[in-house]
Structure formats: structure tokens, C-alpha cells
Design an enzyme around this catalytic site. Structure first.
Site, short mmCIF file in Angstrom:
data_model
loop_
_atom_site.label_atom_id
_atom_site.label_comp_id
_atom_site.label_asym_id
_atom_site.label_seq_id
_atom_site.Cartn_x
_atom_site.Cartn_y
_atom_site.Cartn_z
N TRP A 372 24.59 44.93 66.40
CA TRP A 372 25.88 44.23 66.36
C TRP A 372 25.90 43.22 65.22
O TRP A 372 26.96 42.76 64.81
CB TRP A 372 26.14 43.51 67.69
CG TRP A 372 25.28 42.27 67.91
CD1 TRP A 372 23.93 42.16 67.76
CD2 TRP A 372 25.74 40.96 68.29
NE1 TRP A 372 23.50 40.88 68.05
CE2 TRP A 372 24.60 40.12 68.37
CE3 TRP A 372 27.00 40.42 68.57
CZ2 TRP A 372 24.69 38.77 68.73
CZ3 TRP A 372 27.05 39.07 68.92
CH2 TRP A 372 25.91 38.26 69.00
N ASP A 373 24.71 42.89 64.71
CA ASP A 373 24.59 41.98 63.57
C ASP A 373 25.59 42.37 62.48
O ASP A 373 26.16 41.52 61.80
CB ASP A 373 23.17 42.04 62.96
CG ASP A 373 22.06 41.79 63.97
OD1 ASP A 373 22.25 42.11 65.15
OD2 ASP A 373 20.99 41.31 63.58
N GLU A 501 19.95 36.88 74.79
CA GLU A 501 18.99 37.81 75.37
C GLU A 501 18.00 37.14 76.31
O GLU A 501 17.07 37.78 76.79
CB GLU A 501 18.25 38.55 74.25
CG GLU A 501 19.19 39.46 73.46
CD GLU A 501 18.47 40.39 72.50
OE1 GLU A 501 17.27 40.16 72.23
OE2 GLU A 501 19.12 41.34 72.01
N LYS A 613 18.51 32.09 74.26
CA LYS A 613 17.84 32.48 73.02
C LYS A 613 18.76 32.18 71.84
O LYS A 613 18.32 31.83 70.76
CB LYS A 613 17.54 33.97 73.08
CG LYS A 613 16.78 34.53 71.90
CD LYS A 613 16.55 36.03 72.08
CE LYS A 613 15.77 36.63 70.93
NZ LYS A 613 15.73 38.10 71.01
N GLN A 614 20.07 32.34 72.07
CA GLN A 614 21.02 32.25 70.96
C GLN A 614 22.42 31.95 71.49
O GLN A 614 22.68 32.11 72.68
CB GLN A 614 21.03 33.58 70.22
CG GLN A 614 21.50 34.75 71.08
CD GLN A 614 20.95 36.08 70.58
OE1 GLN A 614 19.98 36.60 71.14
NE2 GLN A 614 21.55 36.61 69.55
C1 BGC Z 1 18.68 39.09 68.75
C2 BGC Z 1 19.81 40.09 68.74
C3 BGC Z 1 19.84 40.79 67.39
C4 BGC Z 1 18.49 41.39 67.07
C5 BGC Z 1 18.45 41.98 65.69
C6 BGC Z 1 17.39 39.77 68.39
O1 BGC Z 1 16.38 38.84 68.31
O2 BGC Z 1 18.56 38.48 70.00
O3 BGC Z 1 21.03 39.44 68.97
O4 BGC Z 1 20.81 41.77 67.38
O5 BGC Z 1 17.52 40.38 67.13
O6 BGC Z 1 18.71 41.03 64.72
#
Ligand code: BGC
Length: 779
Positions: A372-373, A501, A613-614
Site C-alpha cells: 500500500w506504500d 501492525e 507501530k505506525q
Molecule cells: C509497515 C507496513 C508497510 C511495510 C512495507 C511494514 O513495516 O508496517 O505498513 O507496508 O512495512 O513498507
């Protein structure tokens, strides 16, 4: 989390406006430098490995050459499998190494761990798109030579890279030899238990089929073990010398070499140009590969290195014309923002068949997968600086829509579900709680389409591709969610994971529900537009996907009745149905070396707590800003900010944007610093595995959406610029509906200039302005 304590680390590389360089060879951190000094053209990616190979400490080098979208497919072994788990993993392959050029001076092999290195400089020039290494080396026998090696991956020729290797005899007359090779035996990187790296491969993925020499050209043909793709790697050379020379060539198994020997006199130079091409059966019929390689090789030799280098420069001049961001008053940030834009360009697939990986083409982290990035982080940068690339990225989703339909079927759902991580459209995530469960990717793609179409006016895309993606993914949501009697008949979406996550498989993740609501409204609107203005296409599409009026009406009903968890007492949105009832993470007693938490705690331990986490809800505050009042933004931000670890590199930029919006400029600045120099300062200590492309694009967003407060509201650009106290000014450019707009923010205010295109209406802090070409307006 505790951003006020952020202190920028000591520089690892000097702060330079248009380049990244090093004046000493840092063996201990070689692997990190290999990622940072990577070159690429969106298709070919070459890590910054040395042409002569690496002779230092074991484990400090990963030789890496990648082709965007070129993978092998390995069966995934689950000791305890279940229905619907992806059966195979596609991993971007480390391909035949064509960087190899070995220099011998009177038989003595040049490398940095032998003889004496008197002078060393490596530079990645972001205007030229050129990696240069200059060394003065004294061989063990006392012969001193100057070595200058330049290389680039041709941004204007997908399949081509070139190396120019020049040697000057400083204090001797004698024989030098240059051995240029294709090395097709690839060692796989060890993952050391870090899930972010992916599974290490036990066996060679590329199997040699054939190799040969034909006039100038040496080539090697290999087939991937499982996916059955063919790779044809080829090289040809051009030796420049006034002295007699000898040439020989040989090959053995997966190694093909050409050797050039020249007798140099003291003070004289000789140079070898090596042209490298990669062609695969993903792009062309197997039988065509050699002919294609010959064509590109011939073109390259006819042009010559300098002409190709000039083309590279012109390509980048065009790129920087729209993509450059100037930050006056802070050289570290200036370097960071340019480095990020440059690396994004080097990694992004532009052919519609490939996309941009989480680590770009710079390393093997996340196995070259697209996430999704792309839509949430990289797409805005390209939409506003290179809309043609944005369109190619979205086309990739259209090209893989059938696979998304198939995935939805496997998941017992209607419509289409895009994969959480993928290379060619199939779901590659083997850990579903932080993979397939992140269905929000469907809404993220829809959001990307909406932004792209609104910013560019590209209704053709919507008509031919975008609408179908929107409708099929909307259909998925209606089938996944339900009008829940236990929630007054509101539309609920259960059993999903939001962006954060560290919380998995929840009911009603607020981010997801809000984004789905936005998508469904947009889908209804697009359906109306289509029926009204393009009835024939509307009929065709509806027939093709059996879409009815009732279904569209239901999207509207679900959107208007979307359930969004809210805590009246705290006055904030709950991340999901149960998040606020969990215990908060004990940050006080978590030492710094326990981060990232994912490497030190079982997922269940993390899932049980209020810890992020984010950015999750905070991301929605930004993306769907018009939905929230300023007070709501402040309250929500203040609640979630202290609970966020930013263990994901995708996080600080979002916090930078939202803290800028709520007027916390110092905080915004600290988060920006951390995101813009993520890799240059190696903040997450894993730049060695590849660069963080989402964070790189996030740094552009922090400037444009954060400090300059740009938003696209009903098709009109709005700005609310602020200037961080540490800077003198900043300046960037935006492509909007075929126009090129420049925004300069300095101590006196903001200046808008329309550089190209017809007059444009924008809003500055609520005030409407009309911009005319060639004129500037100051506020
Ligand atoms: C993040 C995800 C991301 C992935 C790839 C993970 O650490 O939590 O949101 O899509 O890394 O960048």
C-alpha cells in the site's frame, strides 16, 4: 513518541546539496553504503558494490543486481497451513552481476584491502545520475595509479547500464589488464531471523541455459528455477588507448569474461567502457531476447559513454524541473530531500507492468514486494511531479485486477481484493494478521485514484481503468461488511487489520471504515458521472461486471451508515472496537534496545496492548482532514502520539504533517528531520537491507502537505504555509491539471508563481487567488 528529545545524529556522510559522497572507505559499514550508493533506472537496480568485488570482512557486503518485477516463485512451506494461504512466494531475484571489472597492474589485483589507498572518493551525483569512484592506489609492488570509475543505469533506456573505467599510470610504465565479467552465480542473502528481510533461498534460482559470443557481444542466458522466466544478460566493450593492446575472452559455467591488456607508459591513461543489458521473457518472447540485446548494445556503442551520460543529465534536468525542493538554511535537510526524490526516481517502474518496492531496487528487504506504500506514500509525489509515472503505477493495479478478483473469490468475497504484498498481482503475504487482513489496501488504492484524477484531470484513466477498479473494490466492501443490528443497523467491517501492525484482526478499525466510507461515496459519484457523460462506456462496463443500480445504491447506504468507533468520554475516535479497553504499553520500562518491538516481543504480547507501530487514526486525520474539526485533530493526535513507537518508517512523516497542521511546528520539524534523513542517518539501522522508499516519499509529503499545508479540496489546491524557525525559506513545484506551479515560503510570506499553463485558481489560507502565467502573487 517523545519527539521533543530527538537530536539529529552526527553525519555519516558530508552534507552536500546535490550529491552523496564519502572520502574514506568505511569497511565496517560497507553494506549500508552499498544501499545508499545504489544506482537504478526504475528497471535495473545495482547496489553500490565495487567493480573489483569485496575483500573485506565477511558479511559486510551484499552484491545486488535487481530487475524490477523479475522474480522466482518458491513454494511457501507452512508447518501448519490453512485454506487460502498463499502457496507460493515471489521474490525479486538477485540477478547476474555485470558490475564486475577487475584491474591488475603488472599482475597485482587492485582492491581496497591491498596495497596502499592514497586517495579515495566516491560520489553519487544527483544532477548527472552518475556514480563515480576516484582512487589513487599503490600496488604492493610500488606502482601508483589513478583509477576513475563512473557508472549509471540509463534512465532513458530501460535495459541499459554502462561503466567507464579509466586508469592512469602515475609512476610506472607497465602492463595493466582489465577483466570485465558477467557473473551469474548468485549467493543469497542470509536473513538472520529478521522478518523484514524475507526467507533466504537454499538453492540457485538462476539456471544457466546457454552463453555465447558474437562479435562484440558476450551474453548469458539463464532460466529461473520455478517461475521459468528467461534472463538474457549481455555485455560489450569499447577500449580507448593509444598503446597496443590484447583482448581475449572466455567463459566457464556461469562466468563470462573479456580481458583487455594494455602496456601503459608513465603518465598515460587507458579506459574501458562496458555496456550492460538485461532483457527478460517478462517483456519479450524468449526467442527475441538476444536480438533485442544486440540492438540496445549497438545503439549504446554508437552513442558512446559521454553521449549517453549527456542524455542522462538532460533526463534529470527535466525531472528536477518539477521534482526539486529547495530548503534554504539547513544543508542536511536539503541533501535529504533531494536524495529521496532521486532514489524514488531510480526505483520506480515506469512501464505500467512494474511498480515501486518497499525498498526500491536497492536491496532485498521485503523481497522486492509492492505494498500500500505505493498509493499512500509514493503516488502523491509522482502525481504532483511526474503524473505520467503516477498513471503507470495505477495502471499496474488495473493490469492485476483479475488476480485481485481471484483473490476475493479465495477469500469467499465478491468483487476484488488487492494483495497486501505482491510483485505480479498475487498475494505474497504469508502472515495474514499483518497481511491479507489489511484489506484497507483496497480503499487506499481507491483514494489514490481519486487524488490522481482530481489533481491531473485525467478522466480517461477513470473511464478506462479507474472506474472498474473502484467498482470491483467497492463491491468487495459491501460483501465484507454488514449492516449490524447490534450497532443500530450501522455498517460494520469486522476482522480486519488497520495500518498499525501492532494491533491485528479487529472489528471496525476506524481508519478502514473512514476510508471505505470515502471510497463508497466516490464510487457512487463516479458511477453517476459515467452514466451521465459516457453512457456507452457505462453500459459496456456495467454489462462486463454485471453491476446493477441496486448495488450502487447500497454503496451509498453503507457510506451514510458507516460505523466509526468513537469514545465520547475521551472525545476521540477509537482505533477500533476494543483498542481503548486494552492496557497501555509500559513505555517507561521498555529500554531503547527493545525497539523495534517486533524483534523483541511475540506478536500476541504486542497485540494485547495500546501501542502503535505506525500512524493509524492519525493517518486518517491527514487523508480525510475535512471530516474533522481542528479540536478533534488536536485531541486525537495528542492521544495517539504518545502510544506510537514509529517502529515502521512509514510513521514519522505522517506525524510531521499532522503536527504541522495543528500548529506544533517544532514537533513537525523533529519528525520531518527523522523521516527526511531516515537512510542518510540510518535511523532504523537497517539501510543495509535497502532504502525506505515510503519514508522518502513521506518527506516530500511533509514539506508539501505538512509545512505548506497543501490540500486538494473539490479539485482546487489550497495552501496554508508555515516556515519552521530553523529555515530561511523553502520552495517546491507542483504539477496540477497540466500547469506548473511554484511555491516559495520565506520569512516575509508566500509567493506563488505559475510557470507553465493557463491561469489557475488556488486558495491561500482561505483566500482565493487567480494565478496568471509568468506572474507571481505574494501573500
Ligand atoms: C509497515 C507496513 C508497510 C511495510 C512495507 C511494514 O513495516 O508496517 O505498513 O507496508 O512495512 O513498507
Amino acid at each position: 513518541m517523545r519527539m521533543e528529545t530527538y537530536v539529529r545524529p552526527q553525519p555519516l556522510y558530508p552534507y552536500e546539496a546535490w550529491s552523496l559522497s564519502e572520502e574514506t572507505y568505511d569497511e565496517a559499514n560497507n553494506q549500508r553504503s552499498e544501499s545508499l550508493f545504489a544506482i537504478g533506472n526504475g528497471y535495473i537496480g545495482m547496489r553500490g558494490n565495487f567493480e573489483e568485488g569485496f575483500y573485506g570482512m565477511l558479511g559486510n557486503s551484499v552484491t545486488g543486481n535487481y530487475l524490477n518485477g523479475f522474480y522466482d516463485s518458491e513454494p511457501i512451506v507452512y508447518p501448519e497451513g490453512a485454506y487460502g494461504y498463499p502457496e507460493r512466494n515471489h521474490a525479486m531475484l538477485n540477478v547476474t552481476n555485470a558490475q564486475r571489472v577487475e584491474l591488475r597492474i603488472e599482475g597485482q589485483l587492485f582492491h581496497l584491502n591491498s596495497g596502499v589507498v592514497h586517495d579515495y572518493r566516491r560520489e553519487l551525483d544527483m544532477k548527472k545520475g552518475m556514480l563515480t569512484r576516484e582512487i589513487e592506489w599503490e600496488a604492493p609492488g610500488g606502482q601508483r595509479a589513478r583509477i576513475r570509475i563512473r557508472r549509471f543505469a540509463a534512465l532513458q533506456h530501460k535495459h541499459l547500464a554502462a561503466i567507464h573505467y579509466e586508469v592512469t599510470a602515475l609512476n610506472f610504465s607497465g602492463a595493466i589488464s582489465l577483466t570485465s565479467a558477467l557473473d551469474g552465480k548468485i549467493a543469497s542473502q542470509n536473513n538472520n531471523g529478521d522478518p523484514r528481510l524475507g526467507a533466504a533461498k537454499a538453492e540457485q534460482s538462476l539456471l544457466l541455459e546457454d552463453s555465447g559470443r558474437d562479435g562484440e557481444l558476450s551474453w548469458m542466458r539463464q532460466r529461473t528455477r520455478h517461475s521459468g522466466f528467461v534472463l538474457l544478460t549481455a555485455m560489450s566493450h569499447d577500449l580507448q588507448t593509444n598503446q597496443p593492446s590484447q583482448t581475449s575472452a572466455w567463459s566457464e559455467n556461469e562466468y563470462a569474461a573479456s580481458e583487455f591488456t594494455v602496456s601503459l607508459r608513465q603518465g598515460e591513461s587507458a579506459a574501458l567502457t562496458k555496456y550492460v543489458t538485461y532483457h527478460t521473457s517478462k517483456d519479450y518472447a524468449e526467442g527475441e531476447l538476444l536480438v533485442r540485446a544486440e540492438e540496445v548494445q549497438r545503439m549504446a556503442r554508437q552513442s558512446g559513454f559521454e553521449v549517453l551520460a549527456q542524455e542522462q543529465l538532460s533526463f534529470l534536468e527535466q525531472f528536477w524541473k518539477t521534482a526539486d525542493v529547495e530548503i534554504a538554511g539547513d544543508p542536511a535537510l536539503q541533501q535529504g530531500i533531494r536524495f529521496n526524490a532521486f532514489q524514488l526516481l531510480q526505483s520506480v517502474g515506469r512501464d505500467g507492468a512494474t511498480n515501486i518496492g518497499a525498498k526500491g531496487l536497492t536491496g532485498e528487504g521485503y523481497e522486492g514486494h509492492y505494498f500500500w506504500d505505493t498509493e499512500m506514500y509514493m503516488l502523491p509525489f509522482f502525481t504532483y511531479t511526474r503524473p505520467d509515472i503516477a498513471r503507470a503505477l495505477l495502471h499496474f493495479r488495473y493490469a492485476t485486477l483479475d488476480k485481485a478478483r481471484e483473490r476475493a473469490r479465495v477469500m469467499s468475497q465478491k468483487g476484488a481484493l488487492f494483495p497486501w504484498r505482491t510483485i505480479d498481482g498475487e498475494e505474497n503475504s504469508s502472515y495474514y494478521p499483518a497481511g491479507t487482513a489489511q484489506a484497507h489496501i483496497n480503499a487506499d488504492i481507491a483514494y489514490g485514484i481519486k487524488q490522481y484524477v482530481s489533481a491531473t484531470g485525467d478522466s480517461d484513466f477513470l473511464l478506462n481503468e479507474g472506474a472498474e477498479i473502484l467498482f470491483e473494490t467497492s463491491r468487495f466492501w459491501l460483501d465484507l461488511g454488514h449492516f449490524n443490528p447490534a450497532r443500530d443497523g450501522k455498517f460494520c467491517i469486522d476482522g480486519v487489520t488497520g495500518p498499525d501492525e501492532y494491533t491485528a484482526i479487529v472489528n471496525n478499525n476506524a481508519y478502514t471504515n473512514l476510508m471505505v466510507q470515502d471510497q463508497l461515496r466516490y464510487a457512487v459519484q463516479v458511477a453517476g458521472w459515467l452514466a451521465e457523460s459516457h453512457p456507452a462506456e457505462d453500459q459496456r462496463l456495467r454489462a462486463a461486471i454485471s453491476l446493477t443500480d441496486e448495488e450502487i445504491a447500497l454503496w451509498g447506504r453503507a457510506a451514510e451508515n458507516m460505523f466509526v468507533p468513537y469514545d465520547a468520554e475521551l472525545g476521540i475516535y477509537a482505533q477500533d472496537d476494543t483498542f481503548l479497553t486494552k492496557a497501555k504499553w509500559d513505555f517507561q520500562n521498555t529500554p531503547a534496545d527493545k525497539y523495534p518491538l517486533l524483534l523483541h516481543f511475540h506478536p500476541l504480547v504486542i497485540y494485547r496492548h495500546q501501542v502503535l507501530k505506525q500512524a493509524d487514526l492519525v493517518l486518517a486525520l491527514f487523508l480525510l482532514g475535512e471530516r474533522f474539526t481542528m479540536e478533534e485533530k488536536i485531541r486525537n493526535y495528542r492521544y495517539y502520539e504518545p502510544l506510537t513507537t514509529h517502529d515502521s518508517s512509514l510513521s514519522p512523516c505522517i506525524h510531521s504533517i499532522v503536527s504541522a497542521e495543528i500548529g506544533e511546528l517544532e514537533e513537525a520539524y523533529a519528525y520531518f528531520d527523522r523521516t527526511v534523513r531516515m537512510d542518510l542517518d540510518d535511523i532504523n539501522r537497517n539501510a543495509k537491507d535497502g532504502l525506505h522508499t515510503a519514508a522518502m516519499a513521506g518527506s516530500w509529503m511533509s514539506i508539501v502537505y505538512g509545512f505548506a499545508g497543501m490540500r486538494l479540496v473539490d479539485g482546487m489546491l489550497e495552501f496554508a504555509p508555515a516556515l519552521p524557525g530553523q529555515w530561511d525559506s523553502y520552495r517546491f513545484r507542483i504539477m496540477n491539471q497540466g500547469r506548473l506551479l511554484e511555491v516559495l515560503v520565506d520569512a516575509e510570506g508566500t509567493e506563488y508563481g505559475l510557470l507553465e499553463g493557463e491561469s489557475l485558481q488556488i486558495r491561500h489560507k482561505g483566500e482565493e487567488l487567480t494565478l496568471e502565467a509568468g506572474k507571481t502573487v505574494r501573500r
